[in-house]
Design an enzyme around this catalytic site. Structure first.
Site, PDB file in Angstrom:
ATOM      1  N   ARG A  57      -9.884   0.575   8.632  1.00  0.00           N
ATOM      2  CA  ARG A  57      -9.434  -0.767   9.003  1.00  0.00           C
ATOM      3  C   ARG A  57     -10.510  -1.525   9.789  1.00  0.00           C
ATOM      4  O   ARG A  57     -10.283  -2.672  10.163  1.00  0.00           O
ATOM      5  CB  ARG A  57      -8.195  -0.644   9.890  1.00  0.00           C
ATOM      6  CG  ARG A  57      -6.877  -0.989   9.199  1.00  0.00           C
ATOM      7  CD  ARG A  57      -5.799  -0.821  10.236  1.00  0.00           C
ATOM      8  NE  ARG A  57      -4.553  -1.445   9.937  1.00  0.00           N
ATOM      9  CZ  ARG A  57      -3.510  -0.852   9.357  1.00  0.00           C
ATOM     10  NH1 ARG A  57      -3.599   0.375   8.935  1.00  0.00           N
ATOM     11  NH2 ARG A  57      -2.381  -1.503   9.198  1.00  0.00           N
TER      12      ARG A  57
ATOM     13  N   LYS B 161       0.831  -1.221   0.000  1.00  0.00           N
ATOM     14  CA  LYS B 161       0.000   0.000   0.000  1.00  0.00           C
ATOM     15  C   LYS B 161       0.863   1.266   0.000  1.00  0.00           C
ATOM     16  O   LYS B 161       0.609   2.178  -0.784  1.00  0.00           O
ATOM     17  CB  LYS B 161      -0.935   0.024   1.220  1.00  0.00           C
ATOM     18  CG  LYS B 161      -1.908  -1.143   1.279  1.00  0.00           C
ATOM     19  CD  LYS B 161      -2.918  -0.972   2.394  1.00  0.00           C
ATOM     20  CE  LYS B 161      -2.321  -0.984   3.790  1.00  0.00           C
ATOM     21  NZ  LYS B 161      -1.724  -2.270   4.215  1.00  0.00           N
TER      22      LYS B 161
ATOM     23  N   ARG C 125      -0.672  -9.048  13.486  1.00  0.00           N
ATOM     24  CA  ARG C 125      -1.191  -8.037  12.548  1.00  0.00           C
ATOM     25  C   ARG C 125      -2.014  -8.718  11.447  1.00  0.00           C
ATOM     26  O   ARG C 125      -3.052  -8.203  11.029  1.00  0.00           O
ATOM     27  CB  ARG C 125      -0.042  -7.234  11.933  1.00  0.00           C
ATOM     28  CG  ARG C 125       0.608  -6.300  12.945  1.00  0.00           C
ATOM     29  CD  ARG C 125       1.941  -5.804  12.453  1.00  0.00           C
ATOM     30  NE  ARG C 125       1.841  -4.871  11.345  1.00  0.00           N
ATOM     31  CZ  ARG C 125       2.868  -4.546  10.558  1.00  0.00           C
ATOM     32  NH1 ARG C 125       4.057  -5.087  10.744  1.00  0.00           N
ATOM     33  NH2 ARG C 125       2.704  -3.681   9.592  1.00  0.00           N
TER      34      ARG C 125
ATOM     35  N   ARG D  95      11.466  -5.701   5.029  1.00  0.00           N
ATOM     36  CA  ARG D  95      11.291  -4.266   5.275  1.00  0.00           C
ATOM     37  C   ARG D  95      11.878  -3.859   6.623  1.00  0.00           C
ATOM     38  O   ARG D  95      12.360  -2.747   6.781  1.00  0.00           O
ATOM     39  CB  ARG D  95       9.798  -3.916   5.197  1.00  0.00           C
ATOM     40  CG  ARG D  95       9.531  -2.426   5.282  1.00  0.00           C
ATOM     41  CD  ARG D  95       8.093  -2.085   5.005  1.00  0.00           C
ATOM     42  NE  ARG D  95       7.207  -2.422   6.114  1.00  0.00           N
ATOM     43  CZ  ARG D  95       5.883  -2.261   6.086  1.00  0.00           C
ATOM     44  NH1 ARG D  95       5.305  -1.785   5.008  1.00  0.00           N
ATOM     45  NH2 ARG D  95       5.129  -2.556   7.127  1.00  0.00           N
TER      46      ARG D  95
ATOM     47  N   ARG E  34      11.067  -0.583  12.027  1.00  0.00           N
ATOM     48  CA  ARG E  34       9.769  -0.722  12.706  1.00  0.00           C
ATOM     49  C   ARG E  34       9.741  -1.964  13.589  1.00  0.00           C
ATOM     50  O   ARG E  34       9.991  -3.073  13.116  1.00  0.00           O
ATOM     51  CB  ARG E  34       8.637  -0.796  11.670  1.00  0.00           C
ATOM     52  CG  ARG E  34       8.262   0.556  11.109  1.00  0.00           C
ATOM     53  CD  ARG E  34       7.201   0.463  10.047  1.00  0.00           C
ATOM     54  NE  ARG E  34       5.967  -0.185  10.490  1.00  0.00           N
ATOM     55  CZ  ARG E  34       4.859  -0.226   9.760  1.00  0.00           C
ATOM     56  NH1 ARG E  34       4.835   0.362   8.575  1.00  0.00           N
ATOM     57  NH2 ARG E  34       3.785  -0.832  10.205  1.00  0.00           N
TER      58      ARG E  34
HETATM   59  P1  AMP Z   1       0.484   0.587   8.961  1.00  0.00           P
HETATM   60  O1  AMP Z   1       1.535   1.630   8.852  1.00  0.00           O
HETATM   61  O2  AMP Z   1      -0.712   0.866   8.102  1.00  0.00           O
HETATM   62  O3  AMP Z   1       1.023  -0.816   8.776  1.00  0.00           O
HETATM   63  O4  AMP Z   1      -0.069   0.641  10.473  1.00  0.00           O
HETATM   64  C1  AMP Z   1       0.774   0.354  11.566  1.00  0.00           C
HETATM   65  C2  AMP Z   1      -0.049   0.225  12.829  1.00  0.00           C
HETATM   66  O5  AMP Z   1      -0.700   1.474  13.104  1.00  0.00           O
HETATM   67  C3  AMP Z   1      -1.168  -0.793  12.813  1.00  0.00           C
HETATM   68  O6  AMP Z   1      -0.722  -2.091  13.090  1.00  0.00           O
HETATM   69  C4  AMP Z   1      -2.098  -0.248  13.898  1.00  0.00           C
HETATM   70  O7  AMP Z   1      -1.585  -0.521  15.180  1.00  0.00           O
HETATM   71  C5  AMP Z   1      -1.983   1.266  13.669  1.00  0.00           C
HETATM   72  N1  AMP Z   1      -2.998   1.746  12.702  1.00  0.00           N
HETATM   73  C6  AMP Z   1      -2.774   2.278  11.473  1.00  0.00           C
HETATM   74  N2  AMP Z   1      -3.921   2.605  10.868  1.00  0.00           N
HETATM   75  C7  AMP Z   1      -4.916   2.265  11.720  1.00  0.00           C
HETATM   76  C8  AMP Z   1      -6.334   2.302  11.661  1.00  0.00           C
HETATM   77  N3  AMP Z   1      -6.968   2.773  10.579  1.00  0.00           N
HETATM   78  N4  AMP Z   1      -7.027   1.858  12.737  1.00  0.00           N
HETATM   79  C9  AMP Z   1      -6.414   1.386  13.842  1.00  0.00           C
HETATM   80  N5  AMP Z   1      -5.081   1.286  13.954  1.00  0.00           N
HETATM   81  C10 AMP Z   1      -4.325   1.710  12.906  1.00  0.00           C
END
Ligand code: AMP
Length: 188
Positions: free
Chosen positions: A89, A14, A146, A128, A134
């Site tokens: 999400r 993404k 996740r 990554r 991260r």
């Molecule tokens: P990402 O960068 O999209 O992989 O998101 C990393 C982490 O941020 C996720 O595992 C969640 O803990 C949190 N997070 C990101 N977007 C959301 C969302 N829309 N709702 C809830 N938690 C989120």
């Protein structure tokens, strides 16, 4: 206004694809994960709250996430459209996004869902981790959590957009350029 949701499990590409699409369509990239990480770096209250969930691979509560997302959209009155990356999400987030956009007289044009099988996701996330730094990319238990959270809470969001006739499935395997080509063809 052109508002797109880029959807898919962690590691499906993404972020990588958003970088191209925002330039190509002149949209604003809005990644909730990036906003949370920015807040963690800055040591804000929001960052402290989000970190406790992110480190475990759990979702940050809807209320906090939705209100943050709305504020981010409001910061960009100049935008001709958004790519929502990592949001919505949960179905509650999708409903809230629809309502919020409706108050602004706009809507989601389509959801583009990147499909990648689970073993490939794990491989990509571990690779990554070498550069992203991260915590949630480097631990296999967190990665698994996740993916489990995605399957339980996030995957059903696709139904919301399917019902609305806005869902588009995209094969997320192959080179970055291949996937970009499929996205552009689907967006039209
Ligand atoms: P990402 O960068 O999209 O992989 O998101 C990393 C982490 O941020 C996720 O595992 C969640 O803990 C949190 N997070 C990101 N977007 C959301 C969302 N829309 N709702 C809830 N938690 C989120």
């Amino acid at each position: 206004m052109r508002n797109l949701v880029l959807f898919g499990p962690p590691g499906s590409g993404k972020g990588t694809q958003s970088a191209f699409l925002v330039k190509h369509y002149n949209l604003v990239h809005l990644s909730t994960g990036d906003v949370f990480r920015f807040n963690i770096k800055g040591g804000t209250e929001l960052g402290k709250l989000a970190q406790s969930y992110m480190d475990k691979g759990e979702l940050v509560p809807d209320e906090v996430t939705i209100s943050m997302l709305e504020q981010e959209v409001e910061k960009r009155p100049d935008a001709i459209g958004f790519i929502f990356d990592g949001f919505p999400r949960t179905t509650a987030q999708a409903v809230a996004l629809d309502k919020f956009l409706e108050t602004r007289g706009v809507s989601i044009e389509s959801m583009l869902a990147l499909e990648v099988e689970v073993e490939e996701l794990k491989k990509r996330l571990l690779a990554r981790a070498e550069t992203s730094g991260r915590v949630d990319d480097s631990n296999l238990d967190v990665i698994q959590n996740r993916i489990d959270v995605y399957n339980a809470e996030t995957a059903p969001v696709a139904n919301f957009y399917k019902t609305a006739g806005k869902f588009k499935s995209i094969n997320g395997l192959g080179s970055k350029e291949d996937v970009t080509g499929r996205l552009v063809a689907a967006i039209g």
